[in-house]
Design a protein around this motif. Structure first.
Motif, PDB file in Angstrom:
ATOM      1  N   LEU A   1      10.369  50.379  40.853  1.00  0.00           N
ATOM      2  CA  LEU A   1      11.499  50.160  39.950  1.00  0.00           C
ATOM      3  C   LEU A   1      12.827  50.383  40.657  1.00  0.00           C
ATOM      4  O   LEU A   1      13.813  49.715  40.364  1.00  0.00           O
ATOM      5  CB  LEU A   1      11.362  51.052  38.725  1.00  0.00           C
ATOM      6  CG  LEU A   1      10.280  50.501  37.795  1.00  0.00           C
ATOM      7  CD1 LEU A   1       9.977  51.451  36.691  1.00  0.00           C
ATOM      8  CD2 LEU A   1      10.718  49.170  37.230  1.00  0.00           C
TER       9      LEU A   1
ATOM     10  N   TYR B   1      17.816  46.527  44.676  1.00  0.00           N
ATOM     11  CA  TYR B   1      17.900  45.249  45.390  1.00  0.00           C
ATOM     12  C   TYR B   1      18.155  44.086  44.447  1.00  0.00           C
ATOM     13  O   TYR B   1      19.040  43.275  44.666  1.00  0.00           O
ATOM     14  CB  TYR B   1      16.637  45.019  46.219  1.00  0.00           C
ATOM     15  CG  TYR B   1      16.714  45.779  47.495  1.00  0.00           C
ATOM     16  CD1 TYR B   1      17.317  45.216  48.604  1.00  0.00           C
ATOM     17  CD2 TYR B   1      16.257  47.075  47.579  1.00  0.00           C
ATOM     18  CE1 TYR B   1      17.440  45.925  49.766  1.00  0.00           C
ATOM     19  CE2 TYR B   1      16.375  47.795  48.732  1.00  0.00           C
ATOM     20  CZ  TYR B   1      16.961  47.213  49.829  1.00  0.00           C
ATOM     21  OH  TYR B   1      17.093  47.922  50.976  1.00  0.00           O
ATOM     22  N   VAL B   2      17.350  44.014  43.395  1.00  0.00           N
ATOM     23  CA  VAL B   2      17.516  42.879  42.496  1.00  0.00           C
ATOM     24  C   VAL B   2      18.765  43.061  41.637  1.00  0.00           C
ATOM     25  O   VAL B   2      19.564  42.150  41.465  1.00  0.00           O
ATOM     26  CB  VAL B   2      16.267  42.733  41.598  1.00  0.00           C
ATOM     27  CG1 VAL B   2      16.439  41.575  40.660  1.00  0.00           C
ATOM     28  CG2 VAL B   2      15.039  42.550  42.452  1.00  0.00           C
ATOM     29  N   GLY B   3      18.943  44.291  41.116  1.00  0.00           N
ATOM     30  CA  GLY B   3      20.013  44.485  40.147  1.00  0.00           C
ATOM     31  C   GLY B   3      21.386  44.633  40.755  1.00  0.00           C
ATOM     32  O   GLY B   3      22.376  44.352  40.086  1.00  0.00           O
TER      33      GLY B   3
ATOM     34  N   PHE C   1      11.167  40.839  43.709  1.00  0.00           N
ATOM     35  CA  PHE C   1      10.496  41.187  42.469  1.00  0.00           C
ATOM     36  C   PHE C   1       8.989  41.314  42.681  1.00  0.00           C
ATOM     37  O   PHE C   1       8.352  42.249  42.203  1.00  0.00           O
ATOM     38  CB  PHE C   1      10.808  40.103  41.441  1.00  0.00           C
ATOM     39  CG  PHE C   1      10.538  40.529  40.047  1.00  0.00           C
ATOM     40  CD1 PHE C   1      11.415  41.385  39.403  1.00  0.00           C
ATOM     41  CD2 PHE C   1       9.420  40.094  39.389  1.00  0.00           C
ATOM     42  CE1 PHE C   1      11.160  41.796  38.119  1.00  0.00           C
ATOM     43  CE2 PHE C   1       9.161  40.503  38.104  1.00  0.00           C
ATOM     44  CZ  PHE C   1      10.039  41.370  37.462  1.00  0.00           C
TER      45      PHE C   1
ATOM     46  N   VAL D   1      13.644  47.236  42.288  1.00  0.00           N
ATOM     47  CA  VAL D   1      14.202  46.255  41.361  1.00  0.00           C
ATOM     48  C   VAL D   1      15.659  46.610  41.018  1.00  0.00           C
ATOM     49  O   VAL D   1      16.551  45.764  41.068  1.00  0.00           O
ATOM     50  CB  VAL D   1      13.360  46.166  40.076  1.00  0.00           C
ATOM     51  CG1 VAL D   1      14.031  45.265  39.070  1.00  0.00           C
ATOM     52  CG2 VAL D   1      11.988  45.648  40.398  1.00  0.00           C
ATOM     53  N   ILE D   2      15.899  47.884  40.698  1.00  0.00           N
ATOM     54  CA  ILE D   2      17.245  48.258  40.268  1.00  0.00           C
ATOM     55  C   ILE D   2      18.239  48.050  41.399  1.00  0.00           C
ATOM     56  O   ILE D   2      19.309  47.466  41.213  1.00  0.00           O
ATOM     57  CB  ILE D   2      17.274  49.728  39.799  1.00  0.00           C
ATOM     58  CG1 ILE D   2      16.423  49.887  38.546  1.00  0.00           C
ATOM     59  CG2 ILE D   2      18.694  50.178  39.524  1.00  0.00           C
ATOM     60  CD1 ILE D   2      16.247  51.303  38.113  1.00  0.00           C
TER      61      ILE D   2
END
Lengths: 335, 485, 204
Positions: free
Chosen positions: C56, C62-64, C40, C59-60
Motif C-alpha cells: 500500500l 509511487y502511484v498516488g 499497481f 501505491v500511495i
C-alpha cells in the motif's frame, strides 16, 4: 469439483452478494444525497427545491438518472477515445472499491484487512487519475486546466490528510479500521484530536473537489473543468464517483474521529440502537457539513488554496504529529 | 539494540544541525532584503562550524568502534580522512565567498549544500555497511549535482549539472546492481559479515566477482577514473570555478577512502580479482590524464584531465595492495589537495574588468603583469609535474616506491613515463606565463582568504621536504587501523 | 494455493506486459499510464507475499504522488517521442550489441549461480520474529532502531532534493503583489477611507 465448490464457490458467492448489497446501498445513498443537497441548499436559500416529481420531489433523482441514461454519449473527434472513456470508469470503480474495507458495524465489513486505513488513503490518492486522464483525453483547454488544478490540489491536501491519519493511528496503535473505532481514547486524547478533526474536514472538501475548493470544476471560470466534454452516462459516472467519494470521505471521518458505529459520547443508554444507525447518522452529519459549506462559502482563489494547504495545514499537522507523539510518550499512554 | 552510541557521529550530527539552523537564519536575513549579506554571513559561519567539527572530531576517541548495528565505523583511518575532508571544505568555501559574490550568484544555499555534501562524504568514509555506503554517496552526489548547476543563468553550468546528474544516476544504478548481486550471494550487506563469508571460500564464484566489478564501475565513476571519466572535463569546465575547486579538492578524496575501505575490509579475500581491475583502471587513467590534457586550452579542463591522471597515480597505491601502498595513497591525496587549493586560488583570481577568464592563453606574460601570482603558479606547476624538492615530487616518490616494493615494476615504469608526459603541459603553463607576450594585467588585490590559502599552499609545497616525517607518520598510523583487523 | 498461483500469474503477466508497453508506447502519456499500471501490479505481488504495508505504501507513494507529478510534467511538456526517436535509430546496433553482451553475461551468471556457504546463516539472523506482530509493526521495529542511521540520512537526502529544486527553479519575479493576510487584517478603515464633505453644486 464439489470440494472446489465448498472451498471457494460458497465463499465467492457470498462475497459477491455482499458486494452487491454494498454497491446497491451506496448508489441509493448517492441518489438521495443529490436530493438532500438540493433540498438543503434550497432551504438555506429560501426556496423550494425539487417539488414536482413524486411526493416532495422524492422521485427526482430517479428521473435524473433516467434522463442521463437515455442521452447520447458524445465523444469529441479530437479526443483520445480509450482514455476518454476509461477515465470516468476508473473514477467510479475506485469510488466503489473503497467501500470494501469500511466497517458499518461491529464485524460488518467485507474485507477486514490489517492496513485498512492505508487502503483508503491509497484509493483516494488514485482517484486523481480519473480526473487527470479525463482532462487530458478531452483535448480541450478548459478540461486540461481543470485537470491540472485538480491534480495539484489533491496531491497537496493528501499530505496533510496523511499526517492527520498518522495522529489518529498514533493514538489507536492500529491501522485496522475496526480497531481504530474500538480502541478507547481518554478524554484528553479526544481533545487533542479535535483541531485535527477541523483540519480533516477542510481537507476532505479539497480532496473531493467540493466548494469552496471546487476550482477543478469552477463553472464560472473554466466552465466545468475536466467534465466539460462529458455527457450522458460518462458524465453520470463522474457524478456518481464524485458523490460516492464524498460519502466515503464522510464515513472515513466517522471512523477516524466520531467513533464509527458506537453511540455518541459513549452513552451506554443509547447502545440499544443498532450500530449501523449511528454510523449512518454520523456520516449524514458530515455530509450535511459538505452541503452547508457549499451553500455558504465563496470559492477560494487558486493561490489561496495552495497557501492554505502547504503553508498552514502542512506545518500545523506535522507539528501536531510531533506534539501528539510527545504527549503519548510523556504520559505513557501509547496503545 | 546493539551499539546505540552516537559519540562517533558527533561531527556529522553537529554539522547537520548547524546546516539546518543556518538555513533558517539565512532565510530570515534574506527575507529582510539583505540577500548578498546573508550569503556572506552564512558562508563564514559555516566555515567556523567546519572548524568546530574539526575540533570535535579531534576530541572524540578514534579507537576503532562500530556503532548503530554495524552501520557506522570510526577508526583512525576514517578520522584522518574526515579531518582532511573538513579542511578541504573549509578551504574551498573560504575561496568561494568572494567569487560567488563577484559572479553574482551569492545565495545562502551555496554553503549549506557544501555542508551537506560534506556530511555525505564523512558518512561514506565511515560506512561499514553497503546501505550506509549508498546513502552517504547519494547525499554527497545530490548536493554536488545541485552545486554544479548552481549558476543557473549560465547555460554551461546548467549543462554541467544535468550531465553530471544523468551519468551520476547511471553509475549509482551500476553500484546498486553490484550491491544486490553481492547481497544475493553472501546474504548480507554488512562489511564484517561479507568479509567473514568470503574469507572461508576456497575459490571465488563468478557471481561475487561480477558484483564486485559492477560496484567498482560505479565507484570508478565517482573518482573519475578511466574508462568512467567522460563527465569530468565537461563538469569541471561548466561548473562555476568555485564549485570546480570544491570538486577537485574533496569528493574524490572521500570516494577514494571509501573504495579503500571497501576493498580492504569486506573484499580483502578477493584481492586477486580487484587487483587486476584497479591495475587496469590506474594505468588507463594515468595515460588518458597525460595525453588528453596536452591539447587543452581551457585551464579548468586542463585541471580536470590533471585530476584524472592524478587519480591514476593514487590508484597505484591501491593496486599494490600493501599497507605501504595505502599510506602512500593517503599522502599523495593530501599533497594533491594542497596543490589544487593553491592552483584554484590563482585560477579564481584570473579576472579582468569584472569578468572571469579561463583560457591558458589569458595567462600569457603574467610574469610581467602579476609577477607574484605568476611565481606562485609556477611553483605549484613545478610541484604538480613532480620536480624534486617540491611536495609533488614526494607524493609520486612514495607511490612509486610502494609499487616497486610490491614488485609492480611495470606499473611504476608506466607511472614515471606518464608523469614525464604530464610534465609537458604543466610546464607549458609556466612557459606561457614567462615567455609569451604580455597581455592585460589581471585585477590585483586578492581577497584575504584567497591570499592566505595561496600562502599556506606555497609554504606547504616548499616546506614539505623539511618535515615529511610528520605526515608520513600520521598517514601510517591511520592506515594501520585498516590492516589491523 | 490455486488462487494464489492464479493471482500471481495474473499480476506478473500484466506487470511484464505493461512494463513492455511503457517503452514501446508511441504516446508518452500512455507510457506513463502503463508505468502506473505496472506499479499497481507490483503492489499486487507484494500483497501476495504478505507484505501488505509495503504494497500500500507503494501505491500511495509511487502511484498516488510520484507518478501524478510525472504525468503532470509529461502532459505539460507535450513531448513528441517521434521527434526524439529520429536520431535514436543509429544507436540501435550498438545498443543491441551491448544488450546482448550483458544478457549473455547475466545468463552465465545465473546459470552458474551458487550461494556462499555462510549466506544462509547471514540471512537467518532474525530481524524480528514475525509470529505475533503484523508486518507494519515488524518494519517499525527495525526501521527506527537498527536502520536509524539510514533512515535519517534518507531524510537528509530528501531535504537536499528540496533545497536543490528550490535553488534551481525558484525565481523572485518583480512586480508581483503577494497576499499577506496579516497586512490585510491590519488595515483600518481610517487608513484607506477618507470621508469628505461634498458641497452640492461645486463638483468636487
Amino acid at each position: 469439483m464439489l470440494e472446489l465448490w465448498t472451498t471457494y464457490g460458497i465463499w465467492t458467492a457470498m462475497t459477491l452478494m455482499y458486494i452487491g448489497i454494498i454497491v446497491g446501498c451506496v448508489l441509493t445513498a448517492v441518489a438521495y444525497l443529490t436530493y438532500a443537497e438540493r433540498k438543503v441548499m434550497s432551504a438555506m436559500q429560501r426556496r423550494q427545491g425539487p417539488m414536482t416529481v413524486g411526493p416532495f420531489g422524492l422521485l427526482q433523482p430517479i428521473a435524473d438518472g433516467i434522463k442521463l441514461f437515455s442521452k447520447e454519449t458524445i465523444i469529441p473527434s479530437q479526443a483520445n477515445k480509450i482514455v476518454f472513456l476509461l477515465a470516468p470508469m476508473l473514477l467510479f470503480a475506485l469510488a466503489l472499491m473503497a467501500w470494501a474495507v469500511i466497517p458499518f458495524d461491529k464485524g460488518w465489513v467485507l474485507a477486514n484487512i490489517n492496513v485498512g486505513i492505508l487502503y483508503l488513503v491509497a484509493i483516494s490518492s488514485m482517484m486523481v487519475y480519473g480526473v487527470i486522464m479525463a482532462g487530458w483525453a478531452s483535448n480541450s483547454q478548459y478540461a486540461f486546466l481543470g485537470a491540472l488544478r485538480s491534480a495539484a490540489q489533491m496531491v497537496s491536501y493528501e499530505v496533510s490528510m496523511g499526517l492527520i491519519i498518522v495522529c489518529v493511528v498514533l493514538v489507536t496503535g492500529s491501522l485496522n479500521l475496526q480497531d481504530i473505532v474500538e480502541v478507547h481514547r481518554p478524554i484528553w486524547v479526544q481533545i487533542m484530536l479535535l483541531p485535527m478533526l477541523v483540519v480533516f474536514l477542510i481537507s476532505i472538501l479539497a480532496e473531493t473537489n467540493r466548494a469552496p475548493f471546487d476550482l477543478p470544476e469552477g463553472e464560472s471560470e473554466i466552465t466545468g473543468g475536466y467534465m466539460v466534454e462529458y455527457s450522458a452516462m460518462a458524465f453520470a459516472l463522474f457524478f456518481l464517483g464524485e458523490y460516492s467519494a464524498m460519502i466515503m470521505m464522510s464515513a472515513m471521518t466517522t471512523i477516524l474521529f466520531l467513533g464509527g458505529w458506537l453511540p455518541p459520547f459513549g452513552i451506554e443508554a443509547l447502545a440499544f440502537v443498532p450500530g449501523i444507525i449511528w454510523f449512518a447518522l454520523k456520516t449524514a452529519g458530515v455530509l450535511f457539513f459538505f452541503i452547508w459549506s457549499r451553500a455558504t462559502l465563496p470559492r477560494f482563489r487558486y493561490d489561496q488554496l495552495m497557501r492554505l494547504g502547504w503553508k498552514i495545514f502542512l506545518p500545523l499537522t506535522l507539528g501536531w504529529v510531533v506534539l501528539v507523539s510527545g504527549m503519548l510518550i510523556t504520559f505513557d499512554a501509547l496503545p | 539494540m546493539i551499539g546505540f552510541n552516537l559519540i562517533p557521529l558527533l561531527p556529522e550530527i553537529f554539522l547537520a544541525l548547524t546546516g539546518m539552523g543556518l538555513l533558517i537564519v539565512g532565510l530570515n536575513i534574506t527575507k529582510e532584503g539583505r540577500g548578498k549579506e546573508a550569503a556572506e554571513i552564512v558562508s563564514w559561519t559555516s566555515c567556523a562550524s567546519y572548524a568546530l567539527a574539526f575540533v570535535v572530531l579531534l576530541g572524540i576517541s578514534w579507537q576503532p568502534q562500530i556503532v548503530l548495528n554495524g552501520m557506522f565505523k570510526l577508526d583512525q583511518f576514517a578520522g584522518f580522512v574526515k579531518l582532511l575532508i573538513l579542511l578541504g571544505m573549509m578551504t574551498s568555501l573560504a575561496l568561494s565567498v568572494r567569487f560567488i559574490k563577484d559572479e553574482g550568484f551569492a545565495r545562502i544555499e551555496y554553503p549549506i549544500l557544501i555542508t551537506f555534501a560534506g556530511i555525505g562524504m564523512m558518512i561514506m568514509v565511515s560506512a561499514s555497511n553497503l546501505l550506509t555506503l549508498y546513502m552517504g554517496l547519494e547525499l554527497q552526489s545530490l548536493s554536488l549535482y545541485v552545486l554544479a548547476s548552481f549558476n543557473r543563468n549560465s547555460l554551461r553550468s546548467s549543462e554541467a549539472g544535468i550531465k553530471y546528474f544523468l551519468l551520476g544516476a547511471l553509475s549509482s544504478g551500476l553500484l546498486l546492481f553490484g550491491i544486490s548481486l553481492i547481497y544475493g550471494f553472501t546474504g548480507s550487506i554488512d562489511y564484517g559479515a561479507i568479509q567473514a563469508t568470503l574469507m572461508v571460500l576456497q575459490d571465488i564464484p563468478f557471481g561475487v566477482t561480477f558484483g564486485l566489478v559492477f560496484m567498482l564501475a560505479g565507484l570508478a565513476f565517482k573518482v573519475s577514473a578511466v574508462p568512467f571519466h567522460m563527465w569530468t572535463p565537461d563538469v569541471y569546465q561548466g561548473a562555476p570555478t568555485s564549485v570546480t575547486a570544491f570538486f577537485a579538492l574533496v569528493p574524490k578524496l572521500a570516494a577514494m577512502a571509501l573504495l579503500t575501505r571497501l576493498l580492504f575490509e569486506p573484499f580483502s579475500a578477493l584481492s586477486e580479482q580487484w587487483g587486476q581491475i584497479i591495475y587496469f583502471i590506474s594505468v588507463a587513467s594515468m595515460m588518458v590524464g597525460a595525453f588528453a590534457a596536452i591539447g587543452q586550452e581551457n585551464i579548468k579542463r586542463l585541471m580536470a584531465y590533471s585530476s584524472i591522471g592524478n587519480m591514476g597515480y593514487a590508484l597505484i597505491g591501491l593496486a599494490v595492495g600493501t599497507q605501504m601502498g595505502v599510506s602512500a595513497l593517503l599522502i599523495y591525496l593530501l599533497i594533491y589537495m594542497v596543490m589544487t587549493a593553491g592552483t584554484f586560488a590563482i585560477i579564481m583570481s584570473m579576472r579582468r574588468d569584472g569578468r572571469a577568464y579561463e583560457n591558458i592563453s589569458d595567462l600569457s606574460g603574467m610574469s610581467q603583469t602579476n609577477p607574484v601570482l605568476a611565481y606562485c603558479l609556477a611553483i605549484l606547476m613545478f610541484s604538480m609535474s613532480g620536480i624534486p624538492p617540491l611536495a609533488g615530487f614526494f607524493g609520486k616518490l612514495f607511490i612509486f616506491e610502494a609499487a616497486v616494493a610490491g614488485e609492480f615494476y611495470v606499473l611504476a615504469v608506466l607511472g614515471v613515463l606518464s608523469s614525464v608526459v604530464a610534465a609537458y603541459y604543466y610546464l607549458r603553463i609556466v612557459k606561457v606565463m614567462f615567455f609569451d607576450e604580455a597581455g592585460d594585467a589581471f585585477e590585483g588585490g586578492l581577497p584575504f582568504a584567497r591570499r592566505l590559502i595561496l600562502c599556506l599552499s606555497i609554504v606547504f609545497v616548499l616546506g614539505f621536504i623539511l618535515k615529511p616525517g610528520v605526515f608520513i607518520a600520521s598517514t601510517q598510523g591511520a592506515v594501520a587501523a585498516l590492516f589491523a583487523g | 494455493m490455486v488462487v494464489q498461483a492464479l493471482a500471481f500469474y495474473l499480476f506478473a503477466s500484466i506487470l511484464v506486459l505493461s512494463a513492455f508497453f511503457v517503452i514501446t508506447a508511441r504516446n508518452p502519456v500512455h507510457s506513463v499510464l502503463f508505468l502506473i499500471l505496472s506499479f499497481f501490479n507490483a503492489a499486487g505481488l507484494f500483497v501476495l507475499l504478505g507484505a501488505e504495508f509495503i504494497a500500500l505504501t507503494l501505491v500511495i507513494v509511487y502511484v498516488g504522488a510520484v507518478a501524478v507529478l510525472f504525468l503532470f510534467v509529461v502532459m505539460m511538456l507535450d513531448i513528441s517521442f517521434a521527434d526524439l526517436r529520429k536520431g535514436a535509430m543509429q544507436y540501435v546496433p550498438m545498443g543491441l550489441v551491448i544488450g546482448a553482451i550483458i544478457l549473455t553475461e547475466l545468463v552465465m551468471l545465473f546459470g552458474a549461480w551458487q550461494f556462499a556457504p555462510g549466506a544462509g546463516q547471514n540471512l537467518a539472523v532474525p530481524v524480528v520474529e514475525l509470529v505475533d506482530v503484523t508486518n507494519t509493526e515488524a518494519l517499525g521495529q527495525v526501521l527506527y532502531t537498527n536502520y536509524v542511521l539510514a533512515f535519517q540520512v534518507a531524510g537528509l537526502i530528501l531535504f537536499i532534493a528540496m533545497i536543490g529544486a528550490i535553488v534551481l527553479t525558484h525565481r523572485r519575479r518583480p512586480g508581483i503583489r503577494r497576499q499577506v493576510v496579516s497586512k490585510q487584517q491590519a488595515v483600518r478603515g481610517e487608513d484607506v477611507i477618507e470621508i469628505r464633505k461634498v458641497t452640492t453644486g461645486t463638483g468636487a
